[in-house]
Design an enzyme around this catalytic site. Structure first.
Site, mmCIF file in Angstrom:
data_model
loop_
_atom_site.group_PDB
_atom_site.id
_atom_site.type_symbol
_atom_site.label_atom_id
_atom_site.label_comp_id
_atom_site.label_asym_id
_atom_site.label_seq_id
_atom_site.Cartn_x
_atom_site.Cartn_y
_atom_site.Cartn_z
ATOM 1 N N GLU A 15 -40.896 -23.222 39.731
ATOM 2 C CA GLU A 15 -42.286 -23.613 39.996
ATOM 3 C C GLU A 15 -42.263 -24.902 40.794
ATOM 4 O OE1 GLU A 15 -44.190 -24.216 36.302
ATOM 5 O OE2 GLU A 15 -43.924 -22.163 35.663
ATOM 6 N N GLU A 27 -49.144 -14.960 40.046
ATOM 7 C CA GLU A 27 -49.136 -15.236 38.612
ATOM 8 C C GLU A 27 -50.532 -15.734 38.268
ATOM 9 O OE1 GLU A 27 -46.018 -17.777 37.048
ATOM 10 O OE2 GLU A 27 -47.211 -18.229 35.268
ATOM 11 N N HIS A 39 -49.412 -19.400 31.074
ATOM 12 C CA HIS A 39 -49.972 -20.704 30.756
ATOM 13 C C HIS A 39 -50.802 -20.633 29.476
ATOM 14 C CE1 HIS A 39 -51.210 -24.820 31.127
ATOM 15 N NE2 HIS A 39 -50.316 -24.940 32.077
ATOM 16 N N HIS A 54 -39.938 -28.031 28.794
ATOM 17 C CA HIS A 54 -40.258 -28.816 27.596
ATOM 18 C C HIS A 54 -39.001 -29.354 26.914
ATOM 19 C CE1 HIS A 54 -44.230 -27.364 28.365
ATOM 20 N NE2 HIS A 54 -43.733 -26.139 28.427
ATOM 21 N N ARG A 82 -40.675 -35.686 36.135
ATOM 22 C CA ARG A 82 -40.893 -36.148 34.760
ATOM 23 C C ARG A 82 -40.091 -35.346 33.734
ATOM 24 N NH1 ARG A 82 -47.038 -34.188 33.555
ATOM 25 N NH2 ARG A 82 -47.438 -35.315 35.473
ATOM 26 N N ASN A 103 -39.880 -20.805 30.122
ATOM 27 C CA ASN A 103 -39.929 -22.089 30.816
ATOM 28 C C ASN A 103 -39.219 -23.166 29.972
ATOM 29 O OD1 ASN A 103 -40.913 -24.701 31.551
ATOM 30 N ND2 ASN A 103 -42.462 -23.700 32.795
ATOM 31 N N THR A 134 -49.856 -28.177 34.352
ATOM 32 C CA THR A 134 -50.587 -27.603 35.478
ATOM 33 C C THR A 134 -52.000 -27.209 35.040
ATOM 34 O OG1 THR A 134 -48.463 -26.667 36.075
ATOM 35 C CG2 THR A 134 -50.362 -25.919 37.345
ATOM 36 N N HIS A 163 -39.957 -26.179 36.424
ATOM 37 C CA HIS A 163 -40.864 -26.788 37.402
ATOM 38 C C HIS A 163 -40.254 -28.107 37.855
ATOM 39 C CE1 HIS A 163 -45.356 -28.077 38.240
ATOM 40 N NE2 HIS A 163 -44.546 -28.357 39.243
ATOM 41 N N ARG A 201 -41.056 -31.119 39.347
ATOM 42 C CA ARG A 201 -42.268 -31.863 39.719
ATOM 43 C C ARG A 201 -41.928 -33.001 40.658
ATOM 44 N NH1 ARG A 201 -46.799 -30.612 35.996
ATOM 45 N NH2 ARG A 201 -47.892 -32.208 37.152
#
Ligand code: PXP
Length: 245
Positions: free
Chosen positions: A72, A153, A192, A12, A51, A9, A103, A45, A47
């Site tokens: 995502e 998932e 996660h 970040h 963000r 992912n 999440t 993701h 969002r």
């Protein structure tokens, strides 16, 4: 040898960019390096509040990275329309709250069954695979099966945050739902809160085909570089894969 795929992912990386609203670090460049380090999939993701990842990042990931993209997303109609146009390899439907840092918990499939059913079938109609991010609960799994998702998932946050004693219980719970999901013919992923020191027991669950990991890999990258951080995580995944089944 059964082998667990690693989805990395890159949100970040985009978060760091957004701190200054600038142009670096680039999550697409990060994805390229993750691919070199051995990532099997890229995850991001989009969002509702944008963000970290923006539409243009997703577009560039799709154009330039030759790994399947797992997008995502929430089930808001705006994001669903964007995803239908972008056509990633797979979408993973997650719950989303504006105030959350990340999440928190899985989708409540049962409470949103009708809405989710329409969304799942519109993606499947466009040949986009659908995964549902759910807590390791049998009733949520049954819901995902009824919705005809391709994959589930399982949320590993509760396992990751549990005390050493409770962690064993959480692991057994996870292991049981993974077995059930596999028996239902669903592809099984998890993710996660997984990091270099808590991932091993999860990799021993034979039904898990994919782990999606972000924060720990990007954090490790600060010290050893991104390709090496991915390589190290892949090493942990394949080390235990050899012992499975
Ligand atoms: N899987 C899903 C569905 C997520 O929402 C996230 C967080 O974006 C992850 C995996 C990766 O979690 P982490 O960054 O804690 O590794």
């Amino acid at each position: 040898m059964s082998r667990i795929r690693l989805g990395v992912n890159v949100d970040h990386v985009a978060t760091l960019r957004e701190v200054r609203k600038g142009i670096y670090p680039d999550p697409v460049e990060a994805a390229r390096i993750c691919a070199k380090g051995g990532a099997d999939r890229i995850v991001c993701h989009l969002r509702e509040d944008r963000r970290h990842i923006h539409e243009r990042d997703v577009g560039r990931l799709l154009e330039t990275i030759h790994l399947p993209l797992n997008l995502e997303m929430s089930s808001s109609s705006e994001i669903v329309q964007i995803a239908l146009q972008l056509r990633p390899y797979q979408v993973t439907l997650v719950p989303e709250r504006r105030q959350e840092l990340t999440t928190e918990g899985g989708l409540d499939v049962l409470a949103n069954e009708r809405k989710l059913k329409n969304i799942v079938s519109s993606f499947r109609g466009k040949k986009i695979r659908v995964s549902l991010f759910i807590d390791p609960e049998l009733k949520q799994l049954d819901g995902a099966f009824r919705l005809k998702a391709d994959a589930v998932e399982f949320h590993t946050g509760t396992y990751a945050n549990a005390s050493p004693l409770r962690r064993k219980y959480q692991l057994r719970k996870l292991s049981r739902v993974c077995r059930e999901a596999h028996a239902m013919g669903l592809e099984v992923a998890a993710g996660h809160g997984l990091h270099y020191r808590n991932v091993r027991p999860v990799t021993r669950i034979g039904e898990i085909e994919e782990l999606n990991i972000g924060h720990s890999i990007v954090s490790r990258a600060l010290f050893v570089g991104l390709a090496e951080a991915v390589r190290e995580m892949k090493g942990l995944l394949s080390e235990n894969s050899r012992k499975r089944r």
